[in-house]
Design an enzyme around this catalytic site. Structure first.
Site, short mmCIF file in Angstrom:
data_model
loop_
_atom_site.label_atom_id
_atom_site.label_comp_id
_atom_site.label_asym_id
_atom_site.label_seq_id
_atom_site.Cartn_x
_atom_site.Cartn_y
_atom_site.Cartn_z
CG ASP A 158 -7.37 -13.51 -12.46
OD1 ASP A 158 -8.22 -14.28 -12.92
OD2 ASP A 158 -6.67 -13.77 -11.46
CG ASP A 211 -1.27 1.30 -3.78
OD1 ASP A 211 -0.07 1.09 -4.07
OD2 ASP A 211 -1.62 1.89 -2.72
CD GLU A 239 -9.90 -21.16 -10.77
OE1 GLU A 239 -9.78 -21.31 -9.54
OE2 GLU A 239 -10.77 -20.42 -11.27
CG ASP A 290 -5.99 3.01 0.32
OD1 ASP A 290 -5.02 2.21 0.45
OD2 ASP A 290 -6.63 3.12 -0.74
CG HIS A 307 -6.38 -15.79 -5.41
ND1 HIS A 307 -5.93 -16.50 -6.51
CD2 HIS A 307 -7.69 -15.59 -5.61
CE1 HIS A 307 -6.94 -16.71 -7.33
NE2 HIS A 307 -8.03 -16.17 -6.81
CG ASP A 308 -9.19 -19.05 -4.87
OD1 ASP A 308 -9.53 -17.94 -4.43
OD2 ASP A 308 -9.40 -19.43 -6.04
CG ASP A 326 -12.04 -16.71 -12.14
OD1 ASP A 326 -11.26 -17.11 -11.26
OD2 ASP A 326 -13.24 -16.50 -11.94
CG ASP A 353 -1.71 1.20 1.45
OD1 ASP A 353 -1.92 1.92 0.45
OD2 ASP A 353 -2.16 1.43 2.59
CG ASN A 405 -3.16 5.25 -1.65
OD1 ASN A 405 -3.07 4.12 -1.16
ND2 ASN A 405 -4.20 5.64 -2.35
O1 ISL Z 1 -11.56 -21.44 -3.50
C1 ISL Z 1 -12.38 -22.27 -3.75
C2 ISL Z 1 -13.14 -22.90 -2.71
O2 ISL Z 1 -12.70 -22.43 -1.50
C3 ISL Z 1 -12.65 -22.69 -5.11
O3 ISL Z 1 -13.77 -23.49 -5.23
C4 ISL Z 1 -12.79 -21.47 -5.99
O4 ISL Z 1 -13.99 -20.84 -5.72
C5 ISL Z 1 -12.74 -21.90 -7.42
O5 ISL Z 1 -11.48 -22.44 -7.61
C6 ISL Z 1 -12.94 -20.73 -8.36
O6 ISL Z 1 -12.04 -19.70 -8.07
C7 ISL Z 1 -11.96 -18.58 -8.90
O7 ISL Z 1 -13.21 -17.99 -9.18
C8 ISL Z 1 -13.92 -17.42 -8.09
C9 ISL Z 1 -13.06 -16.52 -7.22
O8 ISL Z 1 -13.73 -16.23 -6.04
C10 ISL Z 1 -11.72 -17.15 -6.90
O9 ISL Z 1 -10.92 -16.28 -6.17
C11 ISL Z 1 -11.10 -17.54 -8.21
O10 ISL Z 1 -9.80 -18.02 -8.07
C12 ISL Z 1 -15.06 -16.65 -8.69
O11 ISL Z 1 -14.57 -15.75 -9.64
CA CA Z 2 -3.45 1.91 -1.26
#
Ligand code: ISL
Ligand code: CA
Length: 553
Positions: free
Chosen positions: A99, A30, A257, A26, A330-331, A203, A22, A24
């Site tokens: 993405d 960013d 994905e 907040d 990130h999931d 995605d 970050d 700035n």
């Molecule tokens: O993270 C999951 C369950 O906890 C997965 O089922 C995930 O939702 C799935 O892999 C799809 O993920 C992607 O699309 C989602 C988004 O929330 C995720 O961050 C993304 O990686 C909807 O766009």
């Molecule tokens: Ca920021």
């Protein structure tokens, strides 16, 4: 321009913009924050960045709900910042993939808003809208979505119409049957490619085609209806169309994905004849510690099973395919403390051992921000500390159906929440971890004093430098890109070892996942040790979590 295979040489670093840096103050990361750390990425050695969504969005799902594909979410920065980012990355020979979230838009997108506010909206057919049953009292069918709720929601301002949303309510699914939707997607792709972007991470791309009968399906523990919306009938056609009309004209790459995917599907999607995607993610190895692909239903981890999933995909795509190699995103919860690694005493050793294991297989490796310093879960104690829409939907579900609390335990809910991956990066040990000068949007890691970038860079034995070395090795030895894969110890419960072979070259990777010393029974005559996390002279004894990379030619 020709579409080439550069993705096979890519070493990709994933950035989750909210949580990177970050500038700035907040409390939100960013784009200028990313720009200021490009030399850090260069130092690590990666040559490509995957940026999680930065498009304008109401952020119900942290940007995976896009309200304008042509602009940037203002708190992240501006289009100008994106242009600078692209330029500064390219200056350093680092490519950028964005993405691409086009299974759904945000409900705030002007198309969906028009559907809500205008009875004769020309965008109605952009979405999947069906009449409810019983005069609109019940949804059109029994499909369920990914976030623990039904997949249909009443369309605002309508009597009996429902819209499909496989994710949160604010993420209405697009109707890919409509050629206009496909043209819109192509325009979005061209727009960013023309700005200099090098490709896309697509995605939930295997959900875009749905069986058109919209009938109720056999009830399932998870995802009723998934047979109608995963790998739907026209998926290959749609992907090929994007390829022919867009990707073929750029030297870009695509990684899809794909949820609940099989080897057969992946072979088809990535085959050179079909021309759909360059590579895809499969989640077999991250599902090893759960049942039915539902991460909240705990299953005891087994290293043997873990190794088997890698073996299966390595061999499965040996001749006519290419793997993605990853242990975090990130999931996913952090890999430290998962996959038989140790969060405490052997955090550093075990993070290196796991790194060595997945990084030198055949495929394109990914590193998720913070993974390179062995970031652990931030340490959530209560669901109220978590912002993620997924977690809150699950909690609601458990409150409604009490028996679920017997299957989904609180600890598991906290430990496997997606937000574990989204806690801000700790750049140093200052009050807010050097991420911001105010309290960040998400709980800061409780171990920031111990696990931070500054500390990692000062210690030549840190996990950071182990990754740096792994990257160097990947770039140097052809056997890693071209070689076959042979599991050398498939039956061993706590050691993983495999060989990569190409012409006269052989590379052997050994990773111990044991807290004890282990006897190693492999013939390593003639091999040179390229990298290890111990100074150990006893070749046939492995120290706890010892990692070794050998090479012979
Ligand atoms: O993270 C999951 C369950 O906890 C997965 O089922 C995930 O939702 C799935 O892999 C799809 O993920 C992607 O699309 C989602 C988004 O929330 C995720 O961050 C993304 O990686 C909807 O766009
Ligand atoms: Ca920021």
């Amino acid at each position: 321009m020709k579409h080439t295979d550069w993705y096979k040489k890519a070493i990709i670093y994933q950035i989750y913009p909210r949580s990177f840096l970050d500038t700035n103050n907040d409390g939100l990361g960013d784009i200028p924050g990313i720009i200021s750390k490009l030399d850090y990425l260069k130092q690590l050695g990666v040559n490509c960045v995957w940026l999680s969504p930065i498009y304008d969005s109401p952020q119900e799902d942290n940007g995976y709900d896009i309200s304008n594909y042509y602009d940037v979410y203002p708190p992240f920065g501006t289009l100008e910042d994106m242009k600078v980012l692209i330029k500064e990355l390219h200056k350093r020979d680092i490519k950028l993939i964005m993405d691409l979230v086009v299974n759904h838009t945000s409900s705030e997108h002007k198309w969906f808003q028009d559907v809500i506010n205008n009875k004769d909206s020309k965008y109605k057919d952009y979405y999947i809208i069906r009449k409810g049953k019983k005069n609109g009292k019940k949804p059109p069918n029994n499909w369920s979505g990914f976030f623990g709720e039904g997949a249909w929601e009443k369309l605002p301002n309508s009597e009996d119409d429902y819209y499909l949303h496989l994710f949160a309510k604010g993420q209405p699914d697009l109707n890919w049957e409509n050629p206009k939707v496909r043209e819109e997607v192509k325009n979005i792709l061209r727009y960013w490619l023309d700005l200099g972007v090098d490709g896309f991470r697509c995605d939930v791309i295997n959900l875009i085609s749905k069986k058109q009968d919209f009938k109720s399906r056999h009830k399932k523990i998870a995802l009723t209806g998934s047979d109608a919306f995963i790998y739907g009938p026209r998926l290959d056609e749609y992907l090929h169309e994007l390829y022919e009309d867009v990707y073929a004209n750029y030297d870009c790459m695509t990684v899809g994905e794909t949820v609940f995917t099989t080897l057969k599907d992946v072979k088809r999607l990535t085959s050179k004849e079909h021309k759909e995607l360059d590579m895809v993610f499969n989640f077999d190895h991250t599902d090893v510690d759960d049942y039915f692909g539902i991460k909240y239903i705990a299953r005891k981890f087994s290293l043997k099973r873990f190794k088997r999933t890698f073996d299966y995909w390595q061999k499965g795509l040996e001749n006519d395919g290419w793997n993605t190699l990853f242990i975090e995103n990130h999931d996913q919860r952090r890999s430290v403390g998962r996959f038989a690694t140790d969060e405490n005493k052997y955090r550093i050793e075990s993070a290196k051992s796991l790194a060595g294991y997945y990084f030198l297989m055949r495929g394109t490796p990914f590193i998720y921000q913070g993974q390179e310093i062995g970031t652990a879960n931030p340490g959530f104690k209560d669901v109220n500390e978590i912002n993620d829409v997924e977690t809150h939907n699950i909690v609601r579900l458990i409150n409604k159906f009490k028996f679920l609390s017997l299957i989904i335990k609180k600890d598991r809910l906290l430990d496997y929440a997606r937000e574990n991956a989204r806690s801000p990066i700790c750049w140093d040990d200052s009050e807010y971890g050097g991420f911001s000068s105010c309290s960040p949007w998400c709980k800061l890691n409780s171990r920031k004093d111990e696990i931070n970038v500054d500390k990692a860079l000062k210690d030549k034995d840190s996990i950071f430098y182990y990754y740096q070395n792994l990257i160097k090795i990947r770039k140097q030895y052809e056997v890693i890109n071209n070689g076959t894969y042979i599991d050398l110890l498939p039956k061993h419960k706590s050691i993983a070892a495999y060989e990569r072979k190409y012409r006269n070259e052989s590379l052997i990777v050994i990773s111990s996942f044991s807290k004890k010393k282990e006897r190693l029974k492999l013939n390593l005559e003639g091999y040179n040790l390229l990298l290890t996390n111990y100074k150990n002279n006893a070749t046939n004894i492995l120290e706890p979590y010892e990692s070794r990379i050998y090479y012979k030619s």
